[in-house]
Scaffold this motif. Structure first.
Motif, PDB file in Angstrom:
ATOM      1  N   ALA A  13     -11.293 -17.925   7.874  1.00  0.00           N
ATOM      2  CA  ALA A  13     -11.661 -18.383   6.619  1.00  0.00           C
ATOM      3  C   ALA A  13     -12.748 -17.686   6.239  1.00  0.00           C
ATOM      4  CB  ALA A  13     -11.838 -19.839   6.619  1.00  0.00           C
ATOM      5  N   ARG A  14     -13.693 -17.412   7.204  1.00  0.00           N
ATOM      6  CA  ARG A  14     -15.241 -16.586   7.183  1.00  0.00           C
ATOM      7  C   ARG A  14     -15.008 -15.438   7.668  1.00  0.00           C
ATOM      8  NH1 ARG A  14     -19.802 -19.887   9.654  1.00  0.00           N
ATOM      9  NH2 ARG A  14     -20.873 -18.625   8.063  1.00  0.00           N
ATOM     10  N   ALA A  15     -13.913 -14.619   7.665  1.00  0.00           N
ATOM     11  CA  ALA A  15     -13.668 -13.304   7.912  1.00  0.00           C
ATOM     12  C   ALA A  15     -13.551 -12.322   6.611  1.00  0.00           C
ATOM     13  CB  ALA A  15     -12.388 -12.985   8.835  1.00  0.00           C
ATOM     14  N   SER A  16     -14.288 -11.180   6.986  1.00  0.00           N
ATOM     15  CA  SER A  16     -14.309 -10.210   6.008  1.00  0.00           C
ATOM     16  C   SER A  16     -13.674  -8.878   6.500  1.00  0.00           C
ATOM     17  CB  SER A  16     -15.450  -9.732   5.283  1.00  0.00           C
ATOM     18  OG  SER A  16     -15.886 -11.031   4.463  1.00  0.00           O
ATOM     19  N   PHE A  17     -12.926  -8.096   5.462  1.00  0.00           N
ATOM     20  CA  PHE A  17     -12.365  -6.880   6.313  1.00  0.00           C
ATOM     21  C   PHE A  17     -13.192  -5.569   5.631  1.00  0.00           C
ATOM     22  CE2 PHE A  17      -9.678 -10.159   7.275  1.00  0.00           C
ATOM     23  CZ  PHE A  17      -8.881  -9.647   8.383  1.00  0.00           C
ATOM     24  N   ILE A  18     -13.778  -5.000   6.140  1.00  0.00           N
ATOM     25  CA  ILE A  18     -14.475  -3.590   5.873  1.00  0.00           C
ATOM     26  C   ILE A  18     -13.792  -2.464   6.330  1.00  0.00           C
ATOM     27  CG2 ILE A  18     -16.311  -2.099   5.806  1.00  0.00           C
ATOM     28  CD1 ILE A  18     -18.201  -4.682   6.070  1.00  0.00           C
ATOM     29  N   GLY A  19     -13.034  -1.557   5.318  1.00  0.00           N
ATOM     30  CA  GLY A  19     -12.309  -0.457   5.621  1.00  0.00           C
ATOM     31  C   GLY A  19     -13.064   0.969   4.874  1.00  0.00           C
ATOM     32  N   TYR A  20     -12.925   1.959   5.707  1.00  0.00           N
ATOM     33  CA  TYR A  20     -13.227   2.995   5.048  1.00  0.00           C
ATOM     34  C   TYR A  20     -12.321   4.181   4.899  1.00  0.00           C
ATOM     35  CZ  TYR A  20     -15.473   7.822   5.216  1.00  0.00           C
ATOM     36  OH  TYR A  20     -15.778   9.142   4.740  1.00  0.00           O
ATOM     37  N   SER A  21     -11.933   4.833   3.724  1.00  0.00           N
ATOM     38  CA  SER A  21     -11.066   5.718   3.620  1.00  0.00           C
ATOM     39  C   SER A  21      -9.592   5.245   4.087  1.00  0.00           C
ATOM     40  CB  SER A  21     -11.620   6.881   4.181  1.00  0.00           C
ATOM     41  OG  SER A  21     -10.658   8.106   3.978  1.00  0.00           O
ATOM     42  N   ASN A  22      -9.098   6.023   5.121  1.00  0.00           N
ATOM     43  CA  ASN A  22      -7.671   5.726   5.748  1.00  0.00           C
ATOM     44  C   ASN A  22      -7.705   4.154   5.964  1.00  0.00           C
ATOM     45  OD1 ASN A  22      -5.930   6.279   8.473  1.00  0.00           O
ATOM     46  ND2 ASN A  22      -4.956   6.425   6.435  1.00  0.00           N
TER      47      ASN A  22
ATOM     48  N   SER B  45      -5.917  -2.641   2.341  1.00  0.00           N
ATOM     49  CA  SER B  45      -5.306  -2.879   0.707  1.00  0.00           C
ATOM     50  C   SER B  45      -3.843  -3.087   1.042  1.00  0.00           C
ATOM     51  CB  SER B  45      -5.559  -1.979  -0.279  1.00  0.00           C
ATOM     52  OG  SER B  45      -5.125  -0.735   0.198  1.00  0.00           O
ATOM     53  N   SER B  46      -3.105  -2.447   1.975  1.00  0.00           N
ATOM     54  CA  SER B  46      -1.648  -2.472   2.265  1.00  0.00           C
ATOM     55  C   SER B  46      -1.199  -3.611   2.867  1.00  0.00           C
ATOM     56  CB  SER B  46      -1.153  -1.086   2.988  1.00  0.00           C
ATOM     57  OG  SER B  46      -1.535  -0.068   2.428  1.00  0.00           O
ATOM     58  N   VAL B  47      -1.974  -4.138   3.727  1.00  0.00           N
ATOM     59  CA  VAL B  47      -1.918  -5.290   4.241  1.00  0.00           C
ATOM     60  C   VAL B  47      -2.048  -6.540   3.388  1.00  0.00           C
ATOM     61  CG1 VAL B  47      -2.918  -7.031   5.977  1.00  0.00           C
ATOM     62  CG2 VAL B  47      -2.702  -4.480   6.836  1.00  0.00           C
ATOM     63  N   MET B  48      -2.940  -6.264   2.472  1.00  0.00           N
ATOM     64  CA  MET B  48      -3.018  -7.336   1.544  1.00  0.00           C
ATOM     65  C   MET B  48      -1.963  -7.541   0.452  1.00  0.00           C
ATOM     66  SD  MET B  48      -7.102  -6.839   0.322  1.00  0.00           S
ATOM     67  CE  MET B  48      -7.159  -8.335  -0.599  1.00  0.00           C
ATOM     68  N   LEU B  49      -1.149  -6.249   0.125  1.00  0.00           N
ATOM     69  CA  LEU B  49      -0.318  -6.594  -0.908  1.00  0.00           C
ATOM     70  C   LEU B  49       1.250  -6.751  -0.021  1.00  0.00           C
ATOM     71  CD1 LEU B  49      -1.319  -3.138  -2.593  1.00  0.00           C
ATOM     72  CD2 LEU B  49      -0.931  -5.611  -3.580  1.00  0.00           C
ATOM     73  N   LEU B  50       1.566  -6.293   1.103  1.00  0.00           N
ATOM     74  CA  LEU B  50       2.402  -6.615   2.001  1.00  0.00           C
ATOM     75  C   LEU B  50       2.309  -7.860   2.832  1.00  0.00           C
ATOM     76  CD1 LEU B  50       3.020  -3.015   3.379  1.00  0.00           C
ATOM     77  CD2 LEU B  50       4.292  -3.941   1.727  1.00  0.00           C
ATOM     78  N   HIS B  51       1.199  -8.347   2.899  1.00  0.00           N
ATOM     79  CA  HIS B  51       0.970  -9.801   3.489  1.00  0.00           C
ATOM     80  C   HIS B  51       0.014 -10.857   2.949  1.00  0.00           C
ATOM     81  CE1 HIS B  51       3.540  -8.469   7.170  1.00  0.00           C
ATOM     82  NE2 HIS B  51       3.020  -7.505   6.828  1.00  0.00           N
ATOM     83  N   PRO B  52       0.207 -11.190   1.616  1.00  0.00           N
ATOM     84  CA  PRO B  52      -0.572 -11.727   1.052  1.00  0.00           C
ATOM     85  C   PRO B  52      -1.190 -12.965   1.462  1.00  0.00           C
ATOM     86  CG  PRO B  52       1.636 -11.852  -0.097  1.00  0.00           C
ATOM     87  CD  PRO B  52       1.464 -10.853   0.974  1.00  0.00           C
ATOM     88  N   ARG B  53      -2.305 -13.187   0.994  1.00  0.00           N
ATOM     89  CA  ARG B  53      -3.037 -14.535   1.392  1.00  0.00           C
ATOM     90  C   ARG B  53      -3.601 -14.541   3.024  1.00  0.00           C
ATOM     91  NH1 ARG B  53      -2.720 -17.296  -3.053  1.00  0.00           N
ATOM     92  NH2 ARG B  53      -3.761 -19.066  -2.164  1.00  0.00           N
ATOM     93  N   LEU B  54      -3.457 -13.513   3.600  1.00  0.00           N
ATOM     94  CA  LEU B  54      -3.964 -13.209   5.014  1.00  0.00           C
ATOM     95  C   LEU B  54      -5.429 -12.603   4.830  1.00  0.00           C
ATOM     96  CD1 LEU B  54      -3.508 -13.295   8.234  1.00  0.00           C
ATOM     97  CD2 LEU B  54      -2.305 -10.737   7.831  1.00  0.00           C
ATOM     98  N   ILE B  55      -5.549 -11.724   4.088  1.00  0.00           N
ATOM     99  CA  ILE B  55      -7.005 -11.224   4.127  1.00  0.00           C
ATOM    100  C   ILE B  55      -7.715 -11.821   2.614  1.00  0.00           C
ATOM    101  CG2 ILE B  55      -8.401  -9.234   3.657  1.00  0.00           C
ATOM    102  CD1 ILE B  55      -6.496  -7.826   5.233  1.00  0.00           C
ATOM    103  N   VAL B  56      -8.729 -12.438   2.945  1.00  0.00           N
ATOM    104  CA  VAL B  56      -9.056 -13.153   1.544  1.00  0.00           C
ATOM    105  C   VAL B  56     -10.319 -12.309   1.201  1.00  0.00           C
ATOM    106  CG1 VAL B  56      -8.157 -15.291   1.968  1.00  0.00           C
ATOM    107  CG2 VAL B  56     -10.542 -14.888   2.905  1.00  0.00           C
ATOM    108  N   GLN B  57     -11.089 -11.564   1.928  1.00  0.00           N
ATOM    109  CA  GLN B  57     -12.230 -10.884   1.474  1.00  0.00           C
ATOM    110  C   GLN B  57     -12.491  -9.546   2.110  1.00  0.00           C
ATOM    111  OE1 GLN B  57     -16.112 -12.899  -0.089  1.00  0.00           O
ATOM    112  NE2 GLN B  57     -16.550 -12.817   2.165  1.00  0.00           N
ATOM    113  N   ALA B  58     -12.435  -8.513   1.246  1.00  0.00           N
ATOM    114  CA  ALA B  58     -12.267  -7.061   1.730  1.00  0.00           C
ATOM    115  C   ALA B  58     -13.171  -6.283   0.885  1.00  0.00           C
ATOM    116  CB  ALA B  58     -11.117  -6.615   1.802  1.00  0.00           C
ATOM    117  N   ALA B  59     -13.954  -5.410   1.780  1.00  0.00           N
ATOM    118  CA  ALA B  59     -14.697  -4.246   1.151  1.00  0.00           C
ATOM    119  C   ALA B  59     -13.996  -3.028   1.481  1.00  0.00           C
ATOM    120  CB  ALA B  59     -16.170  -4.254   1.587  1.00  0.00           C
ATOM    121  N   LEU B  60     -13.594  -2.181   0.425  1.00  0.00           N
ATOM    122  CA  LEU B  60     -12.904  -0.851   0.397  1.00  0.00           C
ATOM    123  C   LEU B  60     -13.853   0.353  -0.014  1.00  0.00           C
ATOM    124  CD1 LEU B  60      -9.645  -2.399  -1.148  1.00  0.00           C
ATOM    125  CD2 LEU B  60     -10.417  -2.366   1.383  1.00  0.00           C
ATOM    126  N   LEU B  61     -14.017   1.096   1.182  1.00  0.00           N
ATOM    127  CA  LEU B  61     -14.954   2.205   0.849  1.00  0.00           C
ATOM    128  C   LEU B  61     -14.253   3.677   0.561  1.00  0.00           C
ATOM    129  CD1 LEU B  61     -16.657  -0.019   2.128  1.00  0.00           C
ATOM    130  CD2 LEU B  61     -17.989   1.499   3.043  1.00  0.00           C
TER     131      LEU B  61
END
Length: 224
Positions: free
Chosen positions: A110-119, A125-141
């Motif tokens: 509940a306090r986790a964020s995901f930071i992804g760069y490029s690939n 974003s693919s995990v978010m769309l294929l497994h919704p509600r698992l990742i609640v906060q993400a920074a996509l660079l």
């Protein structure tokens, strides 16, 4: 008997993805999952993670697809086309990895964020769309949409910030499409453009740090 090495001193191989755990001296309970870009390894985003949240536990994960002297998250056909079966296989595997890593290291998702760069951002974003509600906060660079077919997904619990580079001629044109895609699925999305190419640096860290700490301020400075 030798002393056990500190948690940030070795590569863990106890789950399907290799990873490292970095615990701060004064943890606050926050956690950042870090997903690197193509051709490097899990250590490359650690400095940015420490800039973004000095008191967060960092989980730096390595992609499983070997590329040159480094790694990536799924197989590519060209710089902007990717093997769909590979995306789905690796997204499924990472979705399975997240709760297992959290349980093993006593992390609060509940306090986790995901930071992804490029690939790495594209895998998030693919995990978010294929497994919704698992990742609640993400920074996509420097991301782009990579799924050819997107299933119905309820992302109404998700909050996302997307950072593109003003001079990133290959990938910046795709950022707006990803903003629209995630927004249509219910995510709360903010978009920023920084004065750079595909590379990332201090301006990215500053924006993500502000976005995590003060959502209202991040909205006020967003470049849409």
């Amino acid at each position: 008997m030798s002393e056990k090495p500190p948690e940030d001193d070795f590569l863990r191989r106890d789950l399907p993805f290799f990873y490292r755990v970095y615990r701060p001296a004064a943890p606050t309970g926050e956690c950042l999952f870090l997903l690197h870009g193509s051709g490097v390894d899990e250590t490359t985003l650690v400095p940015l993670g420490r800039q973004v949240s000095p008191h967060a536990t960092l989980v730096a994960v390595r992609g499983r697809i070997a590329q040159e002297d480094g790694f990536r998250w799924f197989r590519r056909i060209s710089p902007i086309r990717f093997e769909q079966d590979s995306i789905r296989k690796e997204a499924d595997a990472f979705a399975d990895f997240i709760p297992k890593a959290a349980k093993r290291h006593d992390l609060d998702l509940a306090r986790a964020s995901f930071i992804g760069y490029s690939n790495g951002a594209n895998l998030v974003s693919s995990v978010m769309l294929l497994h919704p509600r698992l990742i609640v906060q993400a920074a996509l660079l420097r991301p782009m949409p990579v799924l050819d077919e997107v299933p119905p997904a309820d992302l109404s619990n998700a909050r996302v910030v997307i950072l593109s580079g003003a001079d990133d001629l290959t990938y910046r044109p795709f950022a707006l499409a990803l903003v629209g895609l995630l927004s249509r699925h219910g995510a709360k999305v903010e978009a920023h453009t920084v004065a750079s190419g595909h590379e990332i640096g201090n301006p990215d860290a500053a924006i993500v740090r502000q976005w995590l700490a003060d959502p209202a301020a991040a909205v006020a400075t967003s470049d849409r």
